[in-house]
Write an enzyme that holds these catalytic residues in place. Structure first.
Site, PDB file in Angstrom:
ATOM      1  N   LYS A  80       0.826  -1.214   0.000  1.00 28.79           N
ATOM      2  CA  LYS A  80       0.000   0.000   0.000  1.00 28.79           C
ATOM      3  C   LYS A  80       0.860   1.266   0.000  1.00 28.79           C
ATOM      4  CE  LYS A  80      -2.356  -1.532   3.602  1.00 28.79           C
ATOM      5  NZ  LYS A  80      -2.013  -2.985   3.602  1.00 28.79           N
ATOM      6  N   THR A  81       1.894   1.282   0.841  1.00 24.85           N
ATOM      7  CA  THR A  81       2.771   2.449   0.881  1.00 24.85           C
ATOM      8  C   THR A  81       3.517   2.626  -0.431  1.00 24.85           C
ATOM      9  OG1 THR A  81       3.056   2.197   3.274  1.00 24.85           O
ATOM     10  CG2 THR A  81       4.688   3.541   2.102  1.00 24.85           C
ATOM     11  N   ASP A 125      -1.210   6.732   6.489  1.00 25.03           N
ATOM     12  CA  ASP A 125      -1.244   5.307   6.829  1.00 25.03           C
ATOM     13  C   ASP A 125      -2.085   5.122   8.094  1.00 25.03           C
ATOM     14  OD1 ASP A 125      -0.706   2.649   6.550  1.00 25.03           O
ATOM     15  OD2 ASP A 125       1.360   2.758   7.264  1.00 25.03           O
ATOM     16  N   THR A 174      -5.448  -1.450   7.224  1.00 22.05           N
ATOM     17  CA  THR A 174      -5.626  -2.903   7.260  1.00 22.05           C
ATOM     18  C   THR A 174      -6.978  -3.256   7.858  1.00 22.05           C
ATOM     19  OG1 THR A 174      -4.540  -2.992   9.435  1.00 22.05           O
ATOM     20  CG2 THR A 174      -3.148  -3.323   7.496  1.00 22.05           C
ATOM     21  N   ARG A 233       6.211  -8.171   1.361  1.00 21.75           N
ATOM     22  CA  ARG A 233       7.101  -7.774   2.451  1.00 21.75           C
ATOM     23  C   ARG A 233       7.806  -8.985   3.051  1.00 21.75           C
ATOM     24  NH1 ARG A 233       4.103  -4.602   6.891  1.00 21.75           N
ATOM     25  NH2 ARG A 233       4.114  -2.997   5.262  1.00 21.75           N
TER      26      ARG A 233
END
Length: 357
Positions: A80-81, A125, A174, A233
């Protein structure tokens, strides 16, 4: 009155600077920055989202307008980032990065938004953790590009409405279910990031190995991809660990066998389960006889935070059919028991559903 206004503005500026020091544009190591793709064409996976974003970005650029506000939601570690930075790059805009908990006061939000230029991007975020007052201040900013600020106190208090330059807000979470309806409705574009396929994971690892100048054959990359929980990740973290193992214990080349040995040495099994995953399943199967059991009880029994279990570990265990959520609590499946070679004392378990890998 002017003195009070200046004092309030200075205080808000200091708060904004503190938020920036903690959470704006955090610097990773050189590897992190080099691995991150900078264009949509380099971004692996999430093909449907990429297609929609390409159209929306091209249309916004052709009109010379700011992109509509974007909401990105899904399990942690799916990019997402990274995607938010790519959106800003594709728009040719500057991006400011912060998080919900860092915006402690509406004045901080005013300072950050008022510093944005036309078509700039602000990335928030954990947007579901916004302070309620901050969230309410965000509504007119997102919808009308205006923001209110209060100066003075008591009867002398005054509300001023300031115009903002048209910007794009990208929110990431999330826990999309925790977003309020009014906030969620103000995002023109909303995307749910899915877990990656095996093929996409392999492509991502091949690109990462090339950027990191790691020698890795296709079989070695496939083995890491299989154990990466379908999450970029995790895949990149495991690649670094296997790189270290290959450098010290072998000739520096990641083959299938070296990847298998390195991942086993780090406690990551064939399905990508680590020590915490196994402790979760063992607690349900042995201590709680297969379930159902509440999340708080599981967390207390293994010494982890309930929110961490729910956000980080449970989604994958449910994806592979090892865990079910029921109205009465969590239940482990018979396939989980077979994988761990455990016979639960509570008798037959729920059969596992077809695996989504």
């Amino acid at each position: 009155m002017a003195v009070e206004a200046r004092a309030a503005a200075q205080s808000d500026t200091k708060l904004a600077a503190m938020a920036s020091e903690r959470l704006v544009s955090p610097q990773g190591n050189d590897d992190d920055e080099s691995i991150r793709p900078r264009r949509l064409a380099e971004y692996v996976g999430q093909e449907s989202i990429k297609e929609q974003l390409e159209i929306a970005i091209a249309a916004a650029r052709a009109r010379g307008e700011a992109l509509e506000h974007v909401l990105l939601h899904g399990p942690p570690g799916l990019g997402k980032t990274t995607l938010s930075r790519i959106i800003a790059q594709e728009l040719g805009a500057t991006i400011k990065t912060t998080s919900g908990p860092a915006l402690e006061h509406p004045g901080v939000l005013v300072s950050i938004l008022s510093a944005l230029n036309t078509r700039d991007v602000i990335f928030i975020d954990e947007i579901h953790r916004l302070n309620r007052l901050v969230e309410e201040s965000l509504y007119p900013a997102m919808e009308d590009f205006m923001i209110d600020t209060v100066t003075g106190r008591g009867p002398a208090a005054q509300v001023f409405r300031f115009p903002l330059k048209r910007f794009t807000l990208i929110g990431a979470t999330t826990r999309a279910s925790l977003l309020t309806g009014p906030l969620r409705d103000r995002f023109g574009l909303s995307f749910h990031l899915e877990f990656y396929s095996q093929e996409a994971m392999e492509q991502l690892l091949v690109r990462a190995a090339r950027v990191l100048r790691v020698q890795m054959d296709l079989e070695g990359g496939a083995e890491i991809a299989r154990r990466s929980r379908r999450t970029p990740r995790v895949a990149l973290r495991l690649l670094r660990r296997v790189r270290d193992y290959a450098q010290v214990m072998a000739d520096g080349i990641i083959t299938h066998e070296i990847a298998r040995q390195g991942l086993n040495a780090h406690g990551v099994d064939e399905l990508g389960l680590d020590d915490v995953d196994r402790r979760i399943l063992e607690a349900i199967l042995v201590r709680f006889k297969g379930g159902p059991v509440g999340l708080q009880n599981i967390a207390a029994s293994i010494g982890e935070e309930a929110e961490t279990l729910e956000d980080v570990y449970e989604p994958y265990l449910m994806q592979i059919g090892y865990l079910h959520r029921t109205p009465r609590g969590r239940v482990a499946t018979d396939e989980a028991a077979r994988h761990l070679d455990i016979t639960p004392p509570g008798g037959p378990l729920i059969p596992a559903q077809p695996r989504l890998l």
